[in-house]
Design an enzyme around this catalytic site. Structure first.
Site, PDB file in Angstrom:
ATOM      1  N   ASP A  90       0.869  -1.181   0.000  1.00  0.00           N
ATOM      2  CA  ASP A  90       0.000   0.000   0.000  1.00  0.00           C
ATOM      3  C   ASP A  90       0.906   1.232   0.000  1.00  0.00           C
ATOM      4  O   ASP A  90       1.533   1.555   1.014  1.00  0.00           O
ATOM      5  CB  ASP A  90      -0.909   0.010   1.228  1.00  0.00           C
ATOM      6  CG  ASP A  90      -2.016  -1.034   1.155  1.00  0.00           C
ATOM      7  OD1 ASP A  90      -1.839  -2.045   0.441  1.00  0.00           O
ATOM      8  OD2 ASP A  90      -3.047  -0.858   1.832  1.00  0.00           O
ATOM      9  N   LYS A 151      -6.467   3.406  -3.256  1.00  0.00           N
ATOM     10  CA  LYS A 151      -6.960   3.340  -1.878  1.00  0.00           C
ATOM     11  C   LYS A 151      -7.259   4.751  -1.405  1.00  0.00           C
ATOM     12  O   LYS A 151      -6.502   5.678  -1.690  1.00  0.00           O
ATOM     13  CB  LYS A 151      -5.902   2.669  -1.001  1.00  0.00           C
ATOM     14  CG  LYS A 151      -6.204   2.623   0.488  1.00  0.00           C
ATOM     15  CD  LYS A 151      -5.084   1.893   1.225  1.00  0.00           C
ATOM     16  CE  LYS A 151      -5.205   2.031   2.737  1.00  0.00           C
ATOM     17  NZ  LYS A 151      -4.090   1.329   3.434  1.00  0.00           N
ATOM     18  N   LYS A 176      -9.760   0.208  -2.831  1.00  0.00           N
ATOM     19  CA  LYS A 176      -9.736  -0.181  -1.423  1.00  0.00           C
ATOM     20  C   LYS A 176     -10.228   1.012  -0.619  1.00  0.00           C
ATOM     21  O   LYS A 176      -9.620   2.080  -0.643  1.00  0.00           O
ATOM     22  CB  LYS A 176      -8.334  -0.586  -0.978  1.00  0.00           C
ATOM     23  CG  LYS A 176      -8.230  -0.905   0.518  1.00  0.00           C
ATOM     24  CD  LYS A 176      -6.836  -1.369   0.903  1.00  0.00           C
ATOM     25  CE  LYS A 176      -6.689  -1.506   2.409  1.00  0.00           C
ATOM     26  NZ  LYS A 176      -5.323  -1.971   2.799  1.00  0.00           N
TER      27      LYS A 176
END
Length: 212
Positions: A90, A151, A176
């Protein structure tokens, strides 16, 4: 969606600055019990990998939480995480470069990290501090760099995932949703808006509040 499918779409998360090894192993145990993935600090990836089952997905963060590290540092961190046994990354973008209009630099950095390992990269764009135009630009950069997902947020700024933001982001890549998702109702709203993954420190509560 059944409970097993829901759990598999949750990254059960512990990323606070005081996170201990014991905290991480507890999150891994929760994930094992409920069938979730985990997202943890990079310094504990090897510990988590040793503790977890072979099929447990372990994500870690790169450039967290503000994205201000040099690209070369982020690349090295990605390579280190891969060597330690991470399954996903991430990555926090250089938010200031995005807001300054240097979109090419943002794309180049995402591509550099994406190319450094075979691991899928989820690009954190930090929606709470972006205008809609900047959100579009960030998602376009992630898509151009062949990232796996975008995300919403780190959880380190005010605000989190919102239905409008997830809907916008899903025009570009799988999403996400992270930040403020604490119940199954919250998660369901994100899925309905286009999210495919949830990041939350309350993963157990989300699964527990699910009623088939």
């Amino acid at each position: 969606m059944d409970r097993e499918t829901l759990a598999a779409r949750i990254d059960h998360t512990v990323l606070g600055p005081t996170t201990t090894r014991a905290d991480v192993l507890s999150v891994v145990d929760d994930a094992e019990a409920h069938g979730m993935n985990v997202c943890i600090p990079p310094c504990y990836v090897a510990d988590a990998r040793d503790h977890a089952s072979a099929d447990r997905t372990i994500a870690t963060v790169i450039g967290f939480p503000h994205g201000t590290q040099a690209t070369s540092v982020k690349v090295a961190a990605a390579e280190h995480a891969h060597a330690d046994g991470a399954d996903e990354l991430d990555l926090v973008i250089p938010i200031g470069r995005l807001k300054g209009g240097d979109h090419e630099a943002v794309t180049a950095e995402i591509a550099a990290v994406n190319d450094a390992t075979p691991l899928p990269v989820k690009v954190i764009i930090e929606t709470p501090v972006l205008t809609d135009a900047e959100k579009h630009a960030a998602c376009e950069a992630a898509a151009d760099a062949d990232a796996a997902m975008v995300k919403t947020a780190t959880g380190f700024t005010d605000g989190g995932a919102t239905v409008p933001d997830v809907s916008l982001m899903s025009e570009y890549l799988p999403v996400k949703a992270s930040g403020g998702v604490g119940t199954y109702a919250d998660a369901a709203a994100m899925f309905d808006a286009g999210a495919v993954r949830i990041g939350a420190s309350s993963g157990v509560d989300i699964v527990a509040s699910f009623a088939e």
